[in-house]
Design a protein around this motif. Structure first.
Motif, PDB file in Angstrom:
ATOM      1  N   ILE A   5       5.913   4.255   4.380  1.00 54.51           N
ATOM      2  CA  ILE A   5       4.550   3.749   4.254  1.00 54.51           C
ATOM      3  C   ILE A   5       4.530   2.215   4.264  1.00 54.51           C
ATOM      4  O   ILE A   5       3.580   1.602   4.739  1.00 54.51           O
ATOM      5  N   GLU A   6       5.622   1.612   3.820  1.00 50.09           N
ATOM      6  CA  GLU A   6       5.710   0.144   3.833  1.00 50.09           C
ATOM      7  C   GLU A   6       5.699  -0.401   5.266  1.00 50.09           C
ATOM      8  O   GLU A   6       5.369  -1.560   5.497  1.00 50.09           O
ATOM      9  N   ASP A   7       6.094   0.410   6.235  1.00 46.32           N
ATOM     10  CA  ASP A   7       6.151  -0.045   7.622  1.00 46.32           C
ATOM     11  C   ASP A   7       4.833   0.129   8.372  1.00 46.32           C
ATOM     12  O   ASP A   7       4.719  -0.260   9.534  1.00 46.32           O
ATOM     13  N   VAL A   8       3.840   0.732   7.726  1.00 43.32           N
ATOM     14  CA  VAL A   8       2.557   0.962   8.399  1.00 43.32           C
ATOM     15  C   VAL A   8       1.771  -0.344   8.552  1.00 43.32           C
ATOM     16  O   VAL A   8       1.051  -0.537   9.532  1.00 43.32           O
TER      17      VAL A   8
ATOM     18  N   GLY B 180      -6.467  12.950  20.362  1.00 44.58           N
ATOM     19  CA  GLY B 180      -6.345  11.526  20.059  1.00 44.58           C
ATOM     20  C   GLY B 180      -5.347  11.319  18.939  1.00 44.58           C
ATOM     21  O   GLY B 180      -4.792  12.274  18.404  1.00 44.58           O
ATOM     22  N   PRO B 181      -5.114  10.068  18.555  1.00 48.28           N
ATOM     23  CA  PRO B 181      -4.078   9.746  17.590  1.00 48.28           C
ATOM     24  C   PRO B 181      -4.464  10.030  16.145  1.00 48.28           C
ATOM     25  O   PRO B 181      -5.633  10.186  15.821  1.00 48.28           O
ATOM     26  N   LEU B 182      -3.441  10.042  15.293  1.00 44.69           N
ATOM     27  CA  LEU B 182      -3.625   9.995  13.850  1.00 44.69           C
ATOM     28  C   LEU B 182      -3.548   8.519  13.473  1.00 44.69           C
ATOM     29  O   LEU B 182      -2.540   7.861  13.752  1.00 44.69           O
ATOM     30  N   VAL B 183      -4.606   7.998  12.903  1.00 40.85           N
ATOM     31  CA  VAL B 183      -4.619   6.597  12.491  1.00 40.85           C
ATOM     32  C   VAL B 183      -4.338   6.537  10.992  1.00 40.85           C
ATOM     33  O   VAL B 183      -5.041   7.174  10.200  1.00 40.85           O
ATOM     34  N   VAL B 184      -3.275   5.816  10.643  1.00 39.24           N
ATOM     35  CA  VAL B 184      -2.894   5.677   9.241  1.00 39.24           C
ATOM     36  C   VAL B 184      -3.185   4.244   8.821  1.00 39.24           C
ATOM     37  O   VAL B 184      -2.752   3.292   9.484  1.00 39.24           O
ATOM     38  N   LYS B 185      -3.952   4.124   7.746  1.00 39.50           N
ATOM     39  CA  LYS B 185      -4.286   2.800   7.232  1.00 39.50           C
ATOM     40  C   LYS B 185      -3.422   2.503   6.020  1.00 39.50           C
ATOM     41  O   LYS B 185      -3.357   3.295   5.088  1.00 39.50           O
TER      42      LYS B 185
END
Ligand code: FES
Length: 76
Positions: free
Chosen positions: A30-33, A67-72
Motif C-alpha cells: 500500500i505504501e507504493d500506491v 475498466g481498471p481498479l483505481v486504488v487511492k
C-alpha cells in the motif's frame, strides 16, 4: 511453444500476461500506491498489473465495458 498455444486459446481471458505461470498473482504494498494507481482488470495491459488504457480499444472492438481498479492511497 506452450506460451503461444495458451495465448491463442479463445476461452482464456489472459493472452499475454505471465503465460509461463500456473496462476498470475500480484502483490502491491500500500505504501507504493502513492496518491492513486489504476490496476488492469481487462488483461490487455502491456504494463501489467497497471492499466495502460488498453481497455478502451478492447471495449470498442468487443462491446465490453471493462475498466481498471483505481486504488487511492495517501497524498505524498
Ligand atoms: Fe486493462 Fe485498463 S488496460 S483495465
Amino acid at each position: 511453444f506452450i506460451g503461444q498455444k495458451l495465448a491463442k486459446n479463445k476461452a482464456r481471458c489472459n493472452h499475454h500476461v505471465k503465460l509461463n505461470t500456473d496462476k498470475v498473482v500480484d502483490t502491491v504494498d500500500i505504501e507504493d500506491v502513492g496518491e492513486k494507481k489504476a490496476y488492469c482488470r481487462c488483461w490487455k495491459s502491456k504494463k501489467w498489473p497497471l492499466c495502460d488504457g488498453s481497455h478502451t480499444a478492447h471495449n470498442k472492438e468487443s462491446g465490453d465495458n471493462v475498466g481498471p481498479l483505481v486504488v487511492k492511497g495517501k497524498p505524498a
